[in-house]
Design a protein around this motif. Structure first.
Motif, PDB file in Angstrom:
ATOM      1  N   LYS A  10       0.812  -0.940  -0.123  1.00  0.00           N
ATOM      2  CA  LYS A  10      -0.570   0.055   0.252  1.00  0.00           C
ATOM      3  C   LYS A  10       0.981   1.118   0.107  1.00  0.00           C
ATOM      4  N   SER A  11       1.674   1.504   0.474  1.00  0.00           N
ATOM      5  CA  SER A  11       3.266   2.372   0.569  1.00  0.00           C
ATOM      6  C   SER A  11       3.702   2.318  -1.333  1.00  0.00           C
ATOM      7  N   ARG A  12       3.703   1.714  -1.662  1.00  0.00           N
ATOM      8  CA  ARG A  12       4.102   1.749  -2.919  1.00  0.00           C
ATOM      9  C   ARG A  12       3.077   2.802  -4.005  1.00  0.00           C
ATOM     10  N   GLU A  13       4.021   3.382  -4.998  1.00  0.00           N
ATOM     11  CA  GLU A  13       2.689   3.599  -6.280  1.00  0.00           C
ATOM     12  C   GLU A  13       3.041   2.138  -7.746  1.00  0.00           C
ATOM     13  N   PHE A  14       4.405   2.326  -7.735  1.00  0.00           N
ATOM     14  CA  PHE A  14       4.514   0.970  -8.747  1.00  0.00           C
ATOM     15  C   PHE A  14       5.310  -0.260  -8.477  1.00  0.00           C
ATOM     16  N   VAL A  15       5.174  -1.209  -8.928  1.00  0.00           N
ATOM     17  CA  VAL A  15       6.087  -2.682  -8.685  1.00  0.00           C
ATOM     18  C   VAL A  15       6.365  -3.093 -10.141  1.00  0.00           C
ATOM     19  N   ARG A  25       9.729 -16.314 -23.135  1.00  0.00           N
ATOM     20  CA  ARG A  25      11.250 -15.706 -22.716  1.00  0.00           C
ATOM     21  C   ARG A  25      10.218 -13.990 -22.007  1.00  0.00           C
ATOM     22  N   PRO A  26      11.076 -14.204 -21.109  1.00  0.00           N
ATOM     23  CA  PRO A  26      11.200 -13.263 -19.761  1.00  0.00           C
ATOM     24  C   PRO A  26      11.008 -11.912 -20.450  1.00  0.00           C
ATOM     25  N   ASN A  27       9.444 -10.917 -19.366  1.00  0.00           N
ATOM     26  CA  ASN A  27       9.303  -9.703 -19.734  1.00  0.00           C
ATOM     27  C   ASN A  27       9.635  -8.609 -18.571  1.00  0.00           C
ATOM     28  N   ALA A  28      10.054  -7.967 -17.705  1.00  0.00           N
ATOM     29  CA  ALA A  28       9.214  -7.428 -16.427  1.00  0.00           C
ATOM     30  C   ALA A  28       9.284  -5.670 -16.933  1.00  0.00           C
ATOM     31  N   ALA A  29       8.745  -5.313 -16.374  1.00  0.00           N
ATOM     32  CA  ALA A  29       8.176  -4.055 -16.112  1.00  0.00           C
ATOM     33  C   ALA A  29       7.179  -2.862 -15.644  1.00  0.00           C
ATOM     34  N   SER A  30       7.339  -1.972 -14.667  1.00  0.00           N
ATOM     35  CA  SER A  30       6.910  -1.834 -14.164  1.00  0.00           C
ATOM     36  C   SER A  30       5.459  -0.874 -13.838  1.00  0.00           C
ATOM     37  N   LYS A  31       4.476  -1.067 -13.280  1.00  0.00           N
ATOM     38  CA  LYS A  31       2.237  -1.621 -13.011  1.00  0.00           C
ATOM     39  C   LYS A  31       2.632  -0.540 -12.245  1.00  0.00           C
ATOM     40  N   PHE A  32       1.754   0.206 -12.056  1.00  0.00           N
ATOM     41  CA  PHE A  32       1.016   0.900 -11.251  1.00  0.00           C
ATOM     42  C   PHE A  32      -0.080   0.114 -10.528  1.00  0.00           C
ATOM     43  N   LEU A  33      -0.132   0.221  -9.610  1.00  0.00           N
ATOM     44  CA  LEU A  33      -0.447  -0.435  -7.981  1.00  0.00           C
ATOM     45  C   LEU A  33      -1.908   0.447  -7.265  1.00  0.00           C
ATOM     46  N   LEU A  34      -3.055   0.025  -8.397  1.00  0.00           N
ATOM     47  CA  LEU A  34      -4.204   0.733  -7.667  1.00  0.00           C
ATOM     48  C   LEU A  34      -5.196   0.379  -6.726  1.00  0.00           C
ATOM     49  N   ARG A  35      -5.272  -0.588  -6.716  1.00  0.00           N
ATOM     50  CA  ARG A  35      -5.939  -1.294  -5.563  1.00  0.00           C
ATOM     51  C   ARG A  35      -5.625  -2.548  -4.748  1.00  0.00           C
ATOM     52  N   ILE A  36      -5.843  -2.743  -3.404  1.00  0.00           N
ATOM     53  CA  ILE A  36      -5.246  -4.071  -3.209  1.00  0.00           C
ATOM     54  C   ILE A  36      -7.436  -5.153  -2.221  1.00  0.00           C
ATOM     55  N   GLU A  37      -7.194  -5.504  -2.141  1.00  0.00           N
ATOM     56  CA  GLU A  37      -7.949  -6.240  -1.990  1.00  0.00           C
ATOM     57  C   GLU A  37      -8.424  -7.789  -1.316  1.00  0.00           C
ATOM     58  N   GLY A  38      -8.323  -8.144  -0.177  1.00  0.00           N
ATOM     59  CA  GLY A  38      -8.662  -9.198   0.056  1.00  0.00           C
ATOM     60  C   GLY A  38      -6.767  -9.762  -0.722  1.00  0.00           C
ATOM     61  N   ASN A  39      -7.228 -10.876  -1.356  1.00  0.00           N
ATOM     62  CA  ASN A  39      -5.868 -11.688  -1.679  1.00  0.00           C
ATOM     63  C   ASN A  39      -5.675 -11.023  -2.930  1.00  0.00           C
ATOM     64  N   ASP A  45      -1.796  -1.368 -16.498  1.00  0.00           N
ATOM     65  CA  ASP A  45      -0.956  -1.396 -17.442  1.00  0.00           C
ATOM     66  C   ASP A  45      -1.461   0.013 -18.613  1.00  0.00           C
ATOM     67  N   TYR A  46      -0.501   0.427 -18.028  1.00  0.00           N
ATOM     68  CA  TYR A  46      -0.829   1.789 -18.941  1.00  0.00           C
ATOM     69  C   TYR A  46      -0.296   1.842 -20.270  1.00  0.00           C
ATOM     70  N   PHE A  47       0.596   1.126 -20.565  1.00  0.00           N
ATOM     71  CA  PHE A  47       1.344   1.322 -22.278  1.00  0.00           C
ATOM     72  C   PHE A  47       0.484  -0.537 -22.966  1.00  0.00           C
ATOM     73  N   VAL A  48      -0.615  -1.544 -22.196  1.00  0.00           N
ATOM     74  CA  VAL A  48      -1.114  -2.206 -23.436  1.00  0.00           C
ATOM     75  C   VAL A  48       0.211  -2.819 -23.679  1.00  0.00           C
ATOM     76  N   GLY A  49       0.793  -3.260 -23.421  1.00  0.00           N
ATOM     77  CA  GLY A  49       2.165  -3.990 -24.963  1.00  0.00           C
ATOM     78  C   GLY A  49       2.920  -5.137 -24.104  1.00  0.00           C
ATOM     79  N   LYS A  50       4.143  -5.408 -23.973  1.00  0.00           N
ATOM     80  CA  LYS A  50       4.174  -7.060 -24.318  1.00  0.00           C
ATOM     81  C   LYS A  50       3.920  -7.444 -22.649  1.00  0.00           C
ATOM     82  N   THR A  51       3.599  -7.167 -21.912  1.00  0.00           N
ATOM     83  CA  THR A  51       3.013  -7.312 -20.531  1.00  0.00           C
ATOM     84  C   THR A  51       1.798  -7.962 -20.537  1.00  0.00           C
TER      85      THR A  51
END
Length: 99
Positions: A10-15, A25-39, A45-51
């Protein structure tokens, strides 16, 4: 999910998010953390690309982040459901616009 992990998240904006395509083939990217509810963790995904493309063929994801104060890293692995319409989507868009 562990309460400490939830509070750290909750203290993060991006993960950092890691995915693999159908051929591994792997891919790593930062994503905006919007909400956490339960599990459930809701990411934007603001780029809507490879991820996005990877998750279409392989819904497995790894989310990583670090507690800077203790230098302890965390990794959460799971499955993704892409939400592109409906009441849940509308609620998430409203939260995003308020931030």
């Amino acid at each position: 999910m562990n309460k400490k992990i939830v509070e750290l998240l909750k203290s993060r904006e991006f993960v950092s998010v890691a995915t693999c395509d159908f051929d591994g083939r792997p891919n790593a990217a930062s994503k905006f953390l919007l909400r956490i509810e339960g599990n459930f963790i809701y990411l934007v995904d603001y780029f809507v690309g490879k991820t996005y493309r990877n998750l279409g063929s392989n819904p497995r994801i790894s989310i990583s982040f670090m507690d800077i104060s203790s230098l302890v890293g965390y990794q959460l692995n799971g499955l993704v459901k892409i939400i592109e319409s409906g009441p849940e989507y509308d609620s998430l868009v409203k939260d995003l616009l308020q931030r």
